[in-house]
Write an enzyme that holds these catalytic residues in place. Structure first.
Site, mmCIF file in Angstrom:
data_model
loop_
_atom_site.group_PDB
_atom_site.id
_atom_site.type_symbol
_atom_site.label_atom_id
_atom_site.label_comp_id
_atom_site.label_asym_id
_atom_site.label_seq_id
_atom_site.Cartn_x
_atom_site.Cartn_y
_atom_site.Cartn_z
ATOM 1 N N ARG A 90 0.824 -1.220 0.000
ATOM 2 C CA ARG A 90 0.000 0.000 0.000
ATOM 3 C C ARG A 90 0.854 1.264 0.000
ATOM 4 N NH1 ARG A 90 -5.122 -1.942 3.730
ATOM 5 N NH2 ARG A 90 -6.227 -2.804 1.947
ATOM 6 N N LYS A 114 -21.145 -15.418 -0.847
ATOM 7 C CA LYS A 114 -22.594 -15.225 -0.744
ATOM 8 C C LYS A 114 -23.237 -14.523 -1.933
ATOM 9 C CE LYS A 114 -22.718 -14.765 4.274
ATOM 10 N NZ LYS A 114 -22.836 -13.748 5.322
ATOM 11 N N GLY A 162 -10.958 -8.159 -2.549
ATOM 12 C CA GLY A 162 -9.742 -8.456 -1.792
ATOM 13 C C GLY A 162 -9.290 -9.900 -1.914
ATOM 14 N N GLY A 189 -13.537 -3.759 -0.363
ATOM 15 C CA GLY A 189 -14.950 -3.381 -0.229
ATOM 16 C C GLY A 189 -15.347 -2.213 -1.114
HETATM 17 P P1 ADP Z 1 -13.751 -11.004 -2.809
HETATM 18 O O1 ADP Z 1 -13.028 -10.567 -1.550
HETATM 19 O O2 ADP Z 1 -12.808 -11.257 -3.932
HETATM 20 O O3 ADP Z 1 -14.871 -10.085 -3.170
HETATM 21 P P2 ADP Z 1 -15.465 -12.770 -1.337
HETATM 22 O O4 ADP Z 1 -15.081 -12.079 -0.077
HETATM 23 O O5 ADP Z 1 -16.843 -12.593 -1.839
HETATM 24 O O6 ADP Z 1 -14.413 -12.420 -2.492
HETATM 25 O O7 ADP Z 1 -15.294 -14.335 -1.160
HETATM 26 C C1 ADP Z 1 -14.091 -14.935 -0.832
HETATM 27 C C2 ADP Z 1 -14.265 -16.054 0.146
HETATM 28 O O8 ADP Z 1 -15.232 -16.978 -0.283
HETATM 29 C C3 ADP Z 1 -12.957 -16.786 0.292
HETATM 30 O O9 ADP Z 1 -12.492 -16.641 1.604
HETATM 31 C C4 ADP Z 1 -13.333 -18.242 -0.032
HETATM 32 O O10 ADP Z 1 -12.743 -19.175 0.843
HETATM 33 C C5 ADP Z 1 -14.818 -18.266 0.132
HETATM 34 N N1 ADP Z 1 -15.421 -19.307 -0.684
HETATM 35 C C6 ADP Z 1 -15.449 -19.378 -2.013
HETATM 36 N N2 ADP Z 1 -16.051 -20.523 -2.414
HETATM 37 C C7 ADP Z 1 -16.400 -21.183 -1.294
HETATM 38 C C8 ADP Z 1 -17.053 -22.421 -1.044
HETATM 39 N N3 ADP Z 1 -17.447 -23.182 -2.036
HETATM 40 N N4 ADP Z 1 -17.246 -22.783 0.225
HETATM 41 C C9 ADP Z 1 -16.849 -21.994 1.230
HETATM 42 N N5 ADP Z 1 -16.237 -20.812 1.057
HETATM 43 C C10 ADP Z 1 -16.006 -20.414 -0.192
HETATM 44 MG MG MG Z 2 -13.593 -10.705 0.561
#
Ligand code: ADP
Ligand code: MG
Length: 417
Positions: free
Chosen positions: A40, A206, A374, A397
């Protein structure tokens, strides 16, 4: 509307209040706080070098951790000041309070091309409350405002929003730093009229986290590839068995609506055809944070229903190959959210196959690839492919909110071109 950038500013001899994201990870080492990742800080160097070259008097402001309005010694920005000095190659004055007499003295004594760093703005509750009087104090003795902290731009805090308003009201200009400019370009402008086919890859935990992004991108994308745990809510909505997988039963209709919208708009909406499942067992051990350590047995691939005692942890190989083929033909790629629980090597293959495909489309076929989120950035770096894509957002975020089409307060406060 396009925002003013540091390139447009005449800064010689002017005091520039620059908000940066120096919320770096730290660890205690021999009784002192040591920075474990300087990314950063490094990312702000181009803007700083430009401002120094143009003769600005730079006052840097940032937050570190969550001190909740108190002077927490472990959350001092002083070590960041030392590191910045080292990386930038010029001295960095440190003000041990972001407002008040000492800060004012340093601001007044700065000469053209000199840099000062203010102590953690979150030592004051007024920062997060966006208190107008506090913003006035921060803005004292300042002519111009630059924001290079995209990762904090989704919050209307005093240093990300309030100060800009104060300076603008006085007739001072407020501009995006180079890092902020790049974020706005790739997450914003580049996706307005993308080269086609435009393939969007969405994963993560989610549906509820991502539904606004899905909804907005359905209007722009040619293809949407769904992975991660979010896929199981779609499965559930189709009446399929999902075992113990992470699902959101309340969002079954959300999932169906997204599919209906895709159909109406002619978007190719793809869901996984195979899933890697496992049975989670509690090892009885606790990790450093006191959370139970799980292990996984009976790891195998299923098509269709997930057995009652099993849980889905990634897209399967067939899905990954199918997605990789689609990605190979893309001209613009946006990826947000890993395809599985990539943190565990046993469930990382699907994410890695997709990452490899994105890197190849970029390197071999000249596709533009943009990574937001992230954990997605972490997954790409873990696969050592971070430098093989066009752009990785630093926003976390903030990038998600920006992709949803939200107006970020820290961006809105900047002057229009
Ligand atoms: P980003 O930070 O890139 O926006 P998210 O925070 O939405 O991504 O999601 C990332 C998390 O989702 C990771 O920690 C990953 O372990 C979890 N994840 C992805 N697929 C699964 C799964 N099938 N079961 C449980 N956790 C999952
Ligand atoms: Mg995330």
């Amino acid at each position: 509307m396009a925002k003013l950038t540091v390139r447009d500013l005449d800064v010689r001899g002017k005091r520039v209040f620059m908000r940066v994201d120096y919320n770096v990870p730290m660890e205690e080492k021999d009784g002192q706080m040591a920075i474990t990742d300087t990314t950063r800080i490094v990312e702000t160097l181009p803007t700083l070098k430009l401002l120094i070259e143009k003769g600005a008097r730079i006052i840097l402001a940032a937050h570190l951790g969550r001190p909740k309005g108190k002077r927490e010694a472990t959350m001092s920005l002083r070590p960041v000041g030392f590191k910045l000095h080292e990386l930038l190659g010029v001295p960095v004055e440190f003000a041990d309070d972001c407002i008040g007499a000492h800060a004012e003295k340093i601001k007044s004594s700065l000469k053209d091309g000199q840099v000062a760093l203010l102590e953690n703005v979150r030592y004051y509750n007024e920062e997060e409350a966006n208190d107008p009087a506090f913003a006035e104090k921060l803005a004292q003795n300042v002519d111009l405002y630059v924001n290079d902290a995209f990762g904090a731009a989704h919050r209307a805090h005093a240093s990300t929003e309030g100060v800009a308003r104060v300076i603008a009201k006085r007739g001072g200009k407020c501009a995006a730093g180079l890092l902020m400019e790049r974020e706005l370009k790739f997450l914003g402008d580049e996706l307005e009229n993308p080269a086609r086919p435009f393939v969007v890859i969405l994963g993560g935990a989610k549906v509820s986290d991502k539904i606004k992004v899905i909804d907005r991108l359905l209007e722009k994308a040619n293809t949407i590839l769904i992975g991660g745990a979010m896929a199981y809510t779609f499965k559930l909505a189709h009446g399929e068995k999902v075992g113990k997988s992470l699902v959101e039963p309340d969002h079954k209709q959300t999932a169906l609506n997204a599919e209906a919208k895709a159909k109406k708009l002619g978007v190719n909406f793809q869901l996984p055809t195979d899933v890697i499942v496992a049975t989670a067992v509690n090892t009885g051990k606790l990790n450093k944070k006191g959370k139970p350590v799980m292990d996984f047995t009976n790891i195998h691939t299923v098509k269709g229903s997930i057995p009652d005692d099993a849980e889905g942890f990634s897209i399967g190989e067939e899905t990954a190959r199918h997605y990789a083929n689609i990605i190979a033909g893309a001209k613009t790629i946006l990826w947000n959210g890993p395809m599985g629980m990539f943190e565990d090597a046993r469930f990382a293959a699907g994410t890695n196959t997709v990452a490899q495909a994105v890197a190849e489309a970029t390197q071999k076929h000249g596709a533009k690839s943009i990574i937001g989120g992230g954990d997605s950035v972490k997954a790409l770096n873990k696969a050592k492919l971070g430098d093989k894509v066009t752009f990785m957002s630093t926003g976390g975020g903030a990038s998600l909110e920006f992709l949803e089409g939200a107006v970020l307060p820290g961006v809105a406060a900047l002057s229009d071109k």
